[in-house]
Enzyme design. Structure first.
Site, PDB file in Angstrom:
ATOM      1  N   ALA A  89       0.906  -1.384  -0.207  1.00  0.00           N
ATOM      2  CA  ALA A  89       0.082  -0.105  -0.047  1.00  0.00           C
ATOM      3  C   ALA A  89       0.940   1.177  -0.170  1.00  0.00           C
ATOM      4  CB  ALA A  89      -0.935   0.014   1.344  1.00  0.00           C
ATOM      5  N   TYR A 132       3.864   1.279  -1.247  1.00  0.00           N
ATOM      6  CA  TYR A 132       4.616   1.590  -2.526  1.00  0.00           C
ATOM      7  C   TYR A 132       3.595   2.219  -3.461  1.00  0.00           C
ATOM      8  CZ  TYR A 132       6.597  -0.021  -6.848  1.00  0.00           C
ATOM      9  OH  TYR A 132       6.757   0.182  -8.260  1.00  0.00           O
ATOM     10  N   ASP A 133       2.360   1.534  -3.286  1.00  0.00           N
ATOM     11  CA  ASP A 133       1.105   2.137  -4.507  1.00  0.00           C
ATOM     12  C   ASP A 133       0.908   3.682  -4.326  1.00  0.00           C
ATOM     13  OD1 ASP A 133       0.961  -0.348  -5.403  1.00  0.00           O
ATOM     14  OD2 ASP A 133      -0.943  -1.073  -4.066  1.00  0.00           O
ATOM     15  N   LEU A 191      -0.743  -4.504 -14.148  1.00  0.00           N
ATOM     16  CA  LEU A 191      -2.146  -4.207 -14.228  1.00  0.00           C
ATOM     17  C   LEU A 191      -2.284  -2.688 -13.415  1.00  0.00           C
ATOM     18  CD1 LEU A 191      -4.239  -7.083 -13.493  1.00  0.00           C
ATOM     19  CD2 LEU A 191      -3.914  -6.082 -15.464  1.00  0.00           C
ATOM     20  N   LYS A 197      -7.171 -11.778  -7.219  1.00  0.00           N
ATOM     21  CA  LYS A 197      -5.827 -11.132  -7.465  1.00  0.00           C
ATOM     22  C   LYS A 197      -4.989 -11.944  -6.523  1.00  0.00           C
ATOM     23  CE  LYS A 197      -2.930  -7.196  -7.951  1.00  0.00           C
ATOM     24  NZ  LYS A 197      -1.664  -7.968  -7.168  1.00  0.00           N
ATOM     25  N   LYS A 251     -11.523  -7.954 -16.026  1.00  0.00           N
ATOM     26  CA  LYS A 251     -11.058  -7.913 -17.564  1.00  0.00           C
ATOM     27  C   LYS A 251     -12.224  -8.131 -18.410  1.00  0.00           C
ATOM     28  CE  LYS A 251      -7.194 -11.020 -16.328  1.00  0.00           C
ATOM     29  NZ  LYS A 251      -6.482 -12.133 -16.357  1.00  0.00           N
TER      30      LYS A 251
END
Length: 670
Positions: free
Chosen positions: A33, A35-36, A82, A115, A290
């Site tokens: 989180a 890093y994001d 993604l 995921k 997707k």
């Protein structure tokens, strides 16, 4: 403008460092989180200042460079990552972008998948045979891990079916189920090896071993989720049908895949998976969405690092960064001393967390934790929050060492930690307020002093009303006090007083068992009583003398000695001796016997259906057997009833003879 450039450069430097830690060294220092958040901040700044975007910015590529130790593999079709969305509003914005680009207002059908939180891999099959496996690496170049992947039993070495393409590259995730992860860490702790912080790290570390024999011992598995290269064959024009084709070829595909038409169905699927997440048995961190129609995927295309036709709808972060303010020590109902970190409050997985368990002294040492450290705290499902790592690069100069107490923080009794055990425990079992309810429940239980009618609810009320602090106080109760308890009338109170009076006459073995000494079960208590015959003799025994008793090894001997030498316990036992009495144990005289049980140490395990356990013990003892409560090298025979568990497994491991109940009955009759 100069400050903006400086901010962008700092973010790029930090992101590159953390990419290297995560993808190359398998040693992440911050939660996903965090890093994001940094990546999103850099994206926003670059969007505001497009003239500052460079080709080597972390926003322009997928991951980090591969290790030199593995042969490098160039992906013929790049393995992109993604884009992420973190809430329903952001997902709806993605849905709108897809509709706008396709110039349609009709609801679209999406394939929704889990995921998985593992390591992305590429599997290349030629004429149906697995010829190469590679990591994603930086999306263009990965590492050849074929030898390791061949050890994963979930991955077929050959595809089966009539329509297998000449060359096909299957993509998916290698991961480690929770049960396997816990077993791996437990074994590592036992052997003093490396303990992994989470299943993702364990999977990555296992898959990228230079020695495939190590990988082969790790509980890895795999789900496929897509295709890269396709040559000399065809696939269906729907993503979910492609997954079904993979399954028909023998590749593992997650059962939790669903077609959803329209955003409402997608959001409902996301919420359902979030609700089911804790029970899946493996880690996921969101749902991948997707566009199902491959023709529409081709029409939508890609941006620099991700497809426009897919996104990862991520769950609230299960890991966050915060600071340890203090460490306190709690005492559990069995006397276990657990260090607890008091944290700067932080929101983790939707809940404000201000405390986290540190488990034991070994865990503190493994983490290298000090008071004042910046740490990664994790909360998964209903699991108690725990500290899983220290951010060493953010350690301040004024951190303090964590000192484990030598006395119980609740009652002041000595703390013992037997060699080979991770948990430290308070030895004041008869006195400690933290252990009070459990100690009293055990003391009055059927196989201990057997106080008829003294159930758990009554014990809880007696403790809560402060009528009783230790087992000796039970014998000072009056009918008047008892009638003040819920659902306790005068007659019930009189019956309970009579039951307490009756319990004063017991046996030495029952009394020892009732004390609740750690690892002293009924069989061990009976052996101690028969060997020492009096409490004074037992109190005077040293470790070596205790070890001479059947069923008593080094660990149990230390538990007995520490318990009986603890000052608080001694005072309670002295009070009990004033009211509780027992006849001197009779030595069991066994006539010479040809019985196969004579002189043998026997262990009963599992459920018996013909005799009760007590009947079996009596019959065996009468024939000269010593009935033990645990399996050791001294054990001669294990009698296994139905649903026998760990004792049977240990007997098989030690090569000890095992018979069933029917065989025991036959031998008893000889």
């Amino acid at each position: 403008m100069e400050s903006i450039i400086q901010q962008i450069n700092q973010l790029r430097t930090s992101l590159r460092h953390h990419e290297h830690q995560y993808h190359v060294l398998d040693a992440p220092e911050i939660p996903d989180a965090e890093y994001d958040r940094m990546m999103q901040q850099l994206r926003d700044l670059e969007a505001q200042h497009p003239e500052l975007v460079t080709n080597d910015s972390p926003t322009q590529r997928v991951g980090a460079a591969p290790l030199d130790a593995f042969e490098q593999v160039k992906h013929e079709v790049p393995m992109l990552s993604l884009d992420n969305v973190f809430d329903e509003e952001s997902y709806l914005a993605f849905d709108k972008r897809v509709h706008d680009r396709l110039k349609t207002a009709e609801p679209l059908t999406f394939c929704c998948e889990l995921k998985l939180d593992g390591l992305a891999v590429s599997l290349l099959y030629e004429n149906g045979e697995l010829v190469r496996a590679a990591t994603r690496g930086d999306g263009t170049t990965g590492e050849n891990i074929t030898a390791n992947v061949r050890t994963i039993r979930a991955i077929p070495l050959r595809l089966h079916g009539d329509n297998v393409p000449r060359r096909v590259e299957v993509r998916g995730e290698v991961f480690m189920p929770q049960a396997g992860f816990e077993q791996l860490n437990e074994e590592a702790r036992r052997k003093g090896g490396k303990v992994f912080a989470n299943p993702r790290n364990a999977a990555a570390g296992s898959l990228r071993q230079l020695d495939p024999r190590i990988t082969a011992k790790r509980p890895l598995t795999f789900f496929c989720y897509g295709v890269g290269l396709l040559d000399g064959g065809e696939l269906p024009r729907s993503h979910i049908q492609c997954l079904m084709q993979f399954k028909a070829w023998g590749l593992p595909v997650s059962e939790r895949v669903k077609l959803c038409t329209g955003s409402d169905q997608v959001i409902a699927f996301y919420r359902q998976i979030e609700q089911d997440r804790a029970g899946l048995g493996f880690d996921i961190d969101g749902v991948v969405i997707k566009v199902d129609d491959l023709a529409l995927q081709e029409q939508l295309g890609f941006v620099a690092r991700a497809p426009r036709w897919a996104t990862a709808f991520k769950f609230p972060a299960q890991e966050q960064i915060t600071q340890v303010r203090e460490v306190e020590f709690q005492v559990g109902r069995t006397g276990a001393i657990t260090p607890v970190a008091r944290l700067e409050p932080v929101q983790v997985a939707g809940v404000i967390v201000s405390n986290a368990t540190l488990h034991n002294a070994d865990e503190i040492e493994r983490l290298g934790l000090r008071i004042g450290d910046t740490v990664i705290v994790r909360r998964a499902g209903d699991v108690i929050p725990q500290v899983v790592g220290v951010v060493m690069e953010q350690r301040p100069d004024d951190t303090k060492e964590i000192t484990f107490p030598s006395q119980c923080p609740v009652c002041g009794s000595d703390i013992e930690r037997v060699e080979g055990e991770a948990v430290a425990r308070c030895t004041g079992g008869l006195f400690c307020a933290a252990q009070r309810k459990e100690a009293l429940k055990h003391f009055v239980s059927r196989r201990a002093l057997d106080v008829d009618g003294m159930g758990d609810k009554i014990i809880e009320q007696l403790v809560e009303k402060q009528y009783v602090e230790n087992p000796a106080d039970l014998f000072q109760l009056t009918a008047g006090k008892l009638t003040g308890l819920d659902r306790m009338g005068p007659k019930s109170a009189q019956n309970l007083i009579a039951a307490l009076e009756k319990a004063k006459q017991t046996t030495f073995a029952r009394f020892l068992y009732a004390l609740g000494i750690r690892e002293v079960g009924e069989a061990t208590a009976a052996n101690l009583a028969a060997h020492f015959r009096t409490l004074d003799n037992l109190r005077a025994a040293d470790i070596e003398t205790l070890k001479s008793v059947p069923d008593v090894g080094e660990v149990v001997a230390k538990h007995v000695m520490n318990f009986l030498s603890e000052e608080h316990n001694q005072k309670v036992i002295e009070e009990l001796e004033k009211v509780v009495s027992w006849p001197e144990p009779q030595q069991i005289v066994v006539e010479e016997s040809d019985s196969p049980f004579a002189g043998k140490t026997v262990v009963l395990t599992g459920s018996l259906t013909i005799l009760s356990r007590d009947e079996a013990k009596d019959r065996l003892t009468a024939l000269g057997a010593k009935v033990s409560g645990s399996v050791s090298k001294k054990t001669h025979l294990v009698i296994a009833g139905e649903a026998a568990g760990s004792k049977l497994a240990k007997a098989q491991e030690l090569g000890i003879k095992v018979i069933d109940e029917a065989e025991m009955i036959r031998l008893l009759g000889e």
